[in-house]
Write an enzyme that holds these catalytic residues in place. Structure first.
Site, mmCIF file in Angstrom:
data_model
loop_
_atom_site.group_PDB
_atom_site.id
_atom_site.type_symbol
_atom_site.label_atom_id
_atom_site.label_comp_id
_atom_site.label_asym_id
_atom_site.label_seq_id
_atom_site.Cartn_x
_atom_site.Cartn_y
_atom_site.Cartn_z
ATOM 1 N N ASN A 30 -2.901 -13.170 15.552
ATOM 2 C CA ASN A 30 -3.825 -12.030 15.651
ATOM 3 C C ASN A 30 -4.475 -11.970 17.274
ATOM 4 O OD1 ASN A 30 -6.283 -10.102 15.685
ATOM 5 N ND2 ASN A 30 -5.820 -10.107 13.255
ATOM 6 N N HIS A 41 0.807 -1.169 0.071
ATOM 7 C CA HIS A 41 -0.148 0.129 0.052
ATOM 8 C C HIS A 41 0.779 1.314 -0.169
ATOM 9 C CE1 HIS A 41 -3.299 -2.606 1.967
ATOM 10 N NE2 HIS A 41 -3.042 -2.936 0.652
ATOM 11 N N SER A 75 -6.667 -7.730 9.613
ATOM 12 C CA SER A 75 -8.266 -8.339 9.672
ATOM 13 C C SER A 75 -8.489 -9.207 8.733
ATOM 14 C CB SER A 75 -9.011 -6.917 9.967
ATOM 15 O OG SER A 75 -8.912 -6.289 8.981
HETATM 16 N N1 APR Z 1 -0.936 -8.048 17.790
HETATM 17 C C1 APR Z 1 -1.694 -8.874 16.960
HETATM 18 N N2 APR Z 1 -2.890 -8.567 16.477
HETATM 19 C C2 APR Z 1 -3.312 -7.170 16.748
HETATM 20 C C3 APR Z 1 -2.722 -6.477 17.509
HETATM 21 C C4 APR Z 1 -1.535 -6.900 18.165
HETATM 22 N N3 APR Z 1 -0.950 -6.071 19.320
HETATM 23 N N4 APR Z 1 -3.516 -5.129 17.562
HETATM 24 C C5 APR Z 1 -4.496 -5.503 16.918
HETATM 25 N N5 APR Z 1 -4.334 -6.515 16.220
HETATM 26 C C6 APR Z 1 -5.139 -7.195 15.175
HETATM 27 C C7 APR Z 1 -6.796 -6.694 15.210
HETATM 28 O O1 APR Z 1 -7.266 -7.634 16.048
HETATM 29 C C8 APR Z 1 -7.125 -6.623 13.574
HETATM 30 O O2 APR Z 1 -7.579 -7.959 13.286
HETATM 31 O O3 APR Z 1 -4.880 -6.284 13.967
HETATM 32 C C9 APR Z 1 -5.727 -6.302 12.983
HETATM 33 C C10 APR Z 1 -5.935 -4.919 12.666
HETATM 34 O O4 APR Z 1 -6.784 -4.856 11.485
HETATM 35 P P1 APR Z 1 -7.128 -3.436 10.687
HETATM 36 O O5 APR Z 1 -6.934 -2.356 11.750
HETATM 37 O O6 APR Z 1 -8.252 -3.596 9.696
HETATM 38 O O7 APR Z 1 -5.675 -3.512 9.804
HETATM 39 P P2 APR Z 1 -5.272 -4.156 8.500
HETATM 40 O O8 APR Z 1 -5.526 -5.321 8.169
HETATM 41 O O9 APR Z 1 -3.960 -3.855 8.305
HETATM 42 O O10 APR Z 1 -5.933 -2.991 7.468
HETATM 43 C C11 APR Z 1 -5.722 -3.398 5.884
HETATM 44 O O11 APR Z 1 -7.185 -1.486 5.283
HETATM 45 O O12 APR Z 1 -7.638 0.608 5.839
HETATM 46 C C12 APR Z 1 -6.958 -0.242 4.944
HETATM 47 O O13 APR Z 1 -5.133 0.246 3.587
HETATM 48 C C13 APR Z 1 -5.673 0.323 4.906
HETATM 49 O O14 APR Z 1 -3.587 -1.466 5.046
HETATM 50 C C14 APR Z 1 -4.640 -1.308 5.415
HETATM 51 C C15 APR Z 1 -5.940 -2.102 5.131
#
Ligand code: APR
Length: 250
Positions: free
Chosen positions: A223, A125, A199
């Site tokens: 996760n 990204h 996620s």
């Molecule tokens: N350790 C492990 N997992 C964690 C922790 C942690 N300390 N803290 C949060 N999480 C998990 C949450 O449970 C969640 O499932 O990380 C995940 C974060 O999910 P999102 O906030 O949806 O982030 P991501 O999956 O990276 O989003 C994907 O979406 O908004 C767009 O472009 C943006 O790259 C991003 C993409």
């Protein structure tokens, strides 16, 4: 020790030994890997998309409508990230990435993996520390790095055409860079593929673990909670990345 904790220790040990035996290892990360550094996730409890509307800030339409507002938000995020340091999860991934046959794919734009010294990072990204010409002028095909905090003036201008510069990140509704996506798909041909802190709902990134599985890789997910990928992977380890990842390098 609860039975859940005992079971997780067994899982982590098994994953660590599979990683140690793997000739080709691929790791894909999401916002959760940077949570312990203080970078907000997108969909977690204090997630950015709980407070802000993605369609107002992270789409080409939003930028066309009001580049000032979009840039103020990205400038604010840059200031937040500038104050953060890589955490033990980033450091463990950097050391795993130095092994022959290892690859790291990230959805994160914070470049904390880069600051942790991760070689050959595949950034799906883009990077919040890079800018590009919004008009894609002839001289604006490659993003340029600008780590100034605060970034001013806003909105920044592209030096060659004096047109607007934009954050060199992939916005909703935009396609990923071809070469980057090709490199990520190629990295699914591996022995072990695991995701950390994502996620698993944003595609094409969320499809890579399934691609790896279809190619015969052992797949795992780390996760805090269940995701749509949990039923599909060979092992779903529920816990904090900053606690589990260091155990995988032992
Ligand atoms: N350790 C492990 N997992 C964690 C922790 C942690 N300390 N803290 C949060 N999480 C998990 C949450 O449970 C969640 O499932 O990380 C995940 C974060 O999910 P999102 O906030 O949806 O982030 P991501 O999956 O990276 O989003 C994907 O979406 O908004 C767009 O472009 C943006 O790259 C991003 C993409």
């Amino acid at each position: 020790m609860t039975s859940h904790e005992a079971a997780r220790i067994v899982e982590v040990r098994e994953l660590a030994s599979r990683i140690a035996r793997a000739r080709r290892l691929t790791i894909m990360t999401g916002a959760g890997v940077s949570a312990a550094s203080g970078v907000p996730t997108f969909r977690g409890p204090q997630g950015l998309w709980r407070e802000y509307r993605a369609e107002d800030l992270a789409t080409p339409e939003a930028f066309a409508r009001d580049p000032q507002v979009v840039w103020e938000w990205y400038a604010w995020r840059r200031e937040q990230i500038a104050a953060c340091q890589p955490n033990p999860a980033h450091e463990a991934i950097a050391s795993l990435a130095k092994r022959p046959g290892a690859a790291v794919i990230t959805q994160n734009v914070d470049d904390l993996h880069v600051r942790a010294g991760t070689p050959g990072l595949i950034r799906l990204h883009g990077s919040i520390w890079e800018l590009a010409c919004a008009a894609r002028c002839a001289a604006g095909t490659r993003p340029w790095r600008d780590e100034r905090v605060p970034l001013s003036p806003l909105p920044p201008r592209w030096p060659h055409c004096r047109g607007l510069a934009r954050p060199a990140v992939v916005w909703f509704g935009e396609s990923l860079d071809d070469a980057t996506l090709t490199a990520a798909v190629q990295a699914t041909a591996c022995d072990v593929f695991f995701t950390v802190g994502t996620s698993s709902i944003v595609y094409p990134a969320a499809g890579l673990v399934h691609e790896a599985k279809s190619r015969g890789a052992f797949t795992a997910e780390i996760n805090l909670e269940e995701t749509p990928a949990s039923p599909a992977v060979d092992m779903a380890v529920h816990g904090a990345a900053e606690q589990i990842l260091p155990l995988l390098t032992e």
